[in-house]
Design a protein around this motif. Structure first.
Motif, PDB file in Angstrom:
ATOM      1  N   LEU A 141       4.650   1.792   1.567  1.00  0.00           N
ATOM      2  CA  LEU A 141       5.801   2.384   0.758  1.00  0.00           C
ATOM      3  C   LEU A 141       6.483   3.621   1.598  1.00  0.00           C
ATOM      4  O   LEU A 141       7.552   3.715   1.596  1.00  0.00           O
ATOM      5  N   PHE A 142       5.511   4.491   1.903  1.00  0.00           N
ATOM      6  CA  PHE A 142       5.867   5.738   2.594  1.00  0.00           C
ATOM      7  C   PHE A 142       6.769   5.364   3.925  1.00  0.00           C
ATOM      8  O   PHE A 142       7.707   6.187   4.201  1.00  0.00           O
ATOM      9  N   SER A 194       0.658  -1.237  -0.032  1.00  0.00           N
ATOM     10  CA  SER A 194      -0.067  -0.050  -0.007  1.00  0.00           C
ATOM     11  C   SER A 194       0.799   1.182   0.060  1.00  0.00           C
ATOM     12  O   SER A 194       2.043   1.106   0.399  1.00  0.00           O
ATOM     13  N   ASP A 195       0.172   2.484  -0.257  1.00  0.00           N
ATOM     14  CA  ASP A 195       0.885   3.607  -0.255  1.00  0.00           C
ATOM     15  C   ASP A 195       1.534   3.964   1.131  1.00  0.00           C
ATOM     16  O   ASP A 195       2.601   4.440   1.264  1.00  0.00           O
TER      17      ASP A 195
END
Length: 69
Positions: A15-16, A11-12
């Motif tokens: 990744l962040f 998911s974003d």
């Protein structure tokens, strides 16, 4: 190549977080130190049992006052 191969989804948010950890080395160590300040404490079992024994039972309806006799 295997026909059943699928790249693993990330998911974003994941990744962040991974990018943030890569940019700031030592962040996980500081997180563990912060956790140790607040949460990782030895438990006094004797005091805990005394607190549990001293508990007062809660009334079925909290906001009702005791009936006057």
């Amino acid at each position: 190549m295997n026909i059943f191969y699928r790249p693993q989804y990330q998911s974003d948010a994941t990744l962040f977080i991974n990018q943030l950890k890569d940019k700031t080395p030592g962040m996980e160590d500081r997180q563990r130190e912060g956790r140790a300040l607040l949460w990782d404490k030895p438990i006094n079992r004797e005091a805990q049992s005394e607190f549990k024994a001293a508990r007062v039972a809660q009334q079925p309806y909290v906001y009702q006052t005791a009936a006057k006799e």
